[in-house]
Design a protein around this motif. Structure first.
Motif, PDB file in Angstrom:
ATOM      1  N   GLN A 151       1.088 -52.014  50.717  1.00 53.42           N
ATOM      2  CA  GLN A 151       0.362 -53.243  50.514  1.00 53.42           C
ATOM      3  C   GLN A 151       1.671 -54.002  51.171  1.00 53.42           C
ATOM      4  O   GLN A 151       2.862 -54.095  50.759  1.00 53.42           O
ATOM      5  CB  GLN A 151       0.047 -53.894  49.160  1.00 53.42           C
ATOM      6  N   ARG A 155      -2.324 -57.489  52.238  1.00 53.03           N
ATOM      7  CA  ARG A 155      -3.074 -56.609  53.148  1.00 53.03           C
ATOM      8  C   ARG A 155      -2.430 -55.297  53.068  1.00 53.03           C
ATOM      9  O   ARG A 155      -1.447 -54.910  52.719  1.00 53.03           O
ATOM     10  CB  ARG A 155      -2.533 -57.135  54.580  1.00 53.03           C
ATOM     11  N   PHE A 157      -2.028 -50.935  54.484  1.00 53.39           N
ATOM     12  CA  PHE A 157      -1.787 -50.378  55.650  1.00 53.39           C
ATOM     13  C   PHE A 157      -1.675 -48.957  55.362  1.00 53.39           C
ATOM     14  O   PHE A 157      -1.292 -48.707  54.157  1.00 53.39           O
ATOM     15  CB  PHE A 157      -0.408 -51.016  56.454  1.00 53.39           C
ATOM     16  N   HIS A 170      -1.666 -48.059  60.438  1.00 48.16           N
ATOM     17  CA  HIS A 170      -2.736 -48.821  60.848  1.00 48.16           C
ATOM     18  C   HIS A 170      -3.355 -49.842  59.547  1.00 48.16           C
ATOM     19  O   HIS A 170      -3.076 -49.478  58.314  1.00 48.16           O
ATOM     20  CB  HIS A 170      -4.242 -47.726  61.056  1.00 48.16           C
ATOM     21  N   GLU A 171      -4.076 -50.981  60.051  1.00 46.31           N
ATOM     22  CA  GLU A 171      -4.511 -51.683  58.867  1.00 46.31           C
ATOM     23  C   GLU A 171      -5.819 -51.454  58.188  1.00 46.31           C
ATOM     24  O   GLU A 171      -6.621 -50.472  58.938  1.00 46.31           O
ATOM     25  CB  GLU A 171      -4.549 -53.089  59.500  1.00 46.31           C
ATOM     26  N   LEU A 173      -9.411 -52.331  56.608  1.00 46.68           N
ATOM     27  CA  LEU A 173     -10.069 -53.631  56.467  1.00 46.68           C
ATOM     28  C   LEU A 173     -11.500 -53.264  55.483  1.00 46.68           C
ATOM     29  O   LEU A 173     -11.756 -52.221  55.312  1.00 46.68           O
ATOM     30  CB  LEU A 173     -10.726 -53.828  57.914  1.00 46.68           C
ATOM     31  N   TYR A 192     -12.345 -49.159  51.813  1.00 46.62           N
ATOM     32  CA  TYR A 192     -11.834 -49.867  53.083  1.00 46.62           C
ATOM     33  C   TYR A 192     -12.193 -48.900  54.468  1.00 46.62           C
ATOM     34  O   TYR A 192     -12.328 -47.923  54.536  1.00 46.62           O
ATOM     35  CB  TYR A 192     -10.438 -49.867  53.054  1.00 46.62           C
ATOM     36  N   SER A 198      -5.607 -50.703  65.610  1.00 51.71           N
ATOM     37  CA  SER A 198      -4.634 -51.651  65.068  1.00 51.71           C
ATOM     38  C   SER A 198      -3.095 -50.951  64.993  1.00 51.71           C
ATOM     39  O   SER A 198      -2.988 -49.542  64.706  1.00 51.71           O
ATOM     40  CB  SER A 198      -5.088 -52.070  63.688  1.00 51.71           C
ATOM     41  N   LYS A 200       0.713 -51.507  63.348  1.00 45.98           N
ATOM     42  CA  LYS A 200       1.713 -52.709  62.764  1.00 45.98           C
ATOM     43  C   LYS A 200       3.173 -51.828  62.546  1.00 45.98           C
ATOM     44  O   LYS A 200       2.965 -50.336  62.134  1.00 45.98           O
ATOM     45  CB  LYS A 200       1.195 -52.923  61.331  1.00 45.98           C
TER      46      LYS A 200
END
Length: 229
Positions: A151, A155, A157, A170-171, A173, A192, A198, A200
Motif C-alpha cells: 500500500q 492505493r 499495488f 501493477h495497481e 483497482l 480487486y 498499469s 508503477k
C-alpha cells in the motif's frame, strides 16, 4: 506535531554529539570527506575474531545518520576487492596508499569513532562519490519481493518485478478497467482487479506497507495470463 517532533529529535542529536565530543577529548566537528580512525562497527563477538591490529581502521565519512555517521572503510591491501577507490599515498604524505571499499556504506555509531586522520581532497572525494552512485546498490528489504501486495498513499499495488534499485508494480483497482486486461484477487477482505496495463516504479527504500504475499503458484499464473494478452 510532526514538525515539533522532528525539531526535538534534531536538538537531541546535536546534544549527543556535543556531549560525546566533550567526553572523548577531541573536537567532534566531523565533515563529509573526513577520514577518521574508527573501531569496526560490529558486535563484540565478531570483533574478537578480528586480529587486534585490525580492529580500528580508517573510514571516509560521507553523511550523518541517527546516532552517528555513514562511511566507507579503508584498507591498505587491494586483494579480492571488487569495487574500490584508490587513495595515492603521495598526495597525502602517508606511508601506504589506501583503498576505499565503496561496495558497502557502513553506519558508524558515535562511540566507535576514535580520532581524526586526514581530509580527502575535493577532487578525490567527488570522484569517489561518483563511483559509489554508479556502482553501489541499495539493500533490498527482505520482506518485499515478487508477489508482494503493498500500500502506498492509500492505493494498492502488486509487485511483479524486482530490480537492483526499484520495484515494478501493477495497481489494484476496485472496478475492472475498460481495456479488460486484469485479474481478480482477494485482498483486505475485498475483491480487486490487478491492472496489467498499469505500471508503477518504487525505489527500494520507498515507504511501502506490505498488505499480503501471493504464493509462487499464483504469481506464475498471473505471469502466464499477462503473456497471453
Amino acid at each position: 506535531m510532526a514538525f515539533i517532533r522532528e525539531w526535538l529529535m534534531r536538538c537531541c542529536e546535536e546534544i549527543l554529539v556535543r556531549l560525546y565530543a566533550k567526553e572523548s577529548g577531541f573536537a567532534f566537528t566531523v565533515e563529509a570527506g573526513d577520514v577518521y580512525w574508527c573501531e569496526m562497527p560490529i558486535s563484540k563477538q565478531q570483533l574478537l575474531l578480528v586480529p587486534p591490529g585490525h580492529r580500528v581502521r580508517p573510514f571516509v565519512i560521507v553523511d550523518k545518520c541517527k546516532g552517528g555517521f555513514y562511511g566507507y572503510a579503508c584498507t591498505s591491501g587491494d586483494k579480492n576487492l571488487k569495487r574500490f577507490y584508490f587513495i595515492d599515498k603521495k598526495q597525502y604524505g602517508m606511508r601506504k596508499s589506501s583503498y576505499v571499499m565503496i561496495d558497502k556504506k557502513i553506519e558508524i555509531p558515535y562511540g566507535k569513532m576514535r580520532s581524526y586522520y586526514y581530509h580527502l581532497k575535493e577532487e578525490d572525494y567527488l570522484k569517489m562519490l561518483a563511483m559509489t552512485k554508479r556502482e553501489e546498490t541499495l539493500p533490498l528489504p527482505e520482506e518485499l519481493g515478487i508477489g508482494s501486495i503493498v500500500q502506498s498513499e492509500k492505493r494498492l499495488f502488486y509487485i511483479y518485478q524486482v530490480k537492483k534499485r526499484y520495484f515494478l508494480a501493477h495497481e489494484l483497482l476496485l472496478e475492472k478497467p475498460l481495456h479488460g486486461a486484469a485479474r481478480i484477487v482477494a485482498c483486505k477482505q475485498g475483491r480487486y482487479y490487478i491492472d496489467f496495463f498499469s505500471e508503477k516504479r518504487f525505489k527500494v527504500d520507498a515507504k511501502l506497507e506490505k498488505v499480503m504475499q501471493l504464493s509462487r503458484k499464483d504469481c506464475k499464473k498471473l505471469e502466464q495470463e499477462k503473456s497471453s494478452l
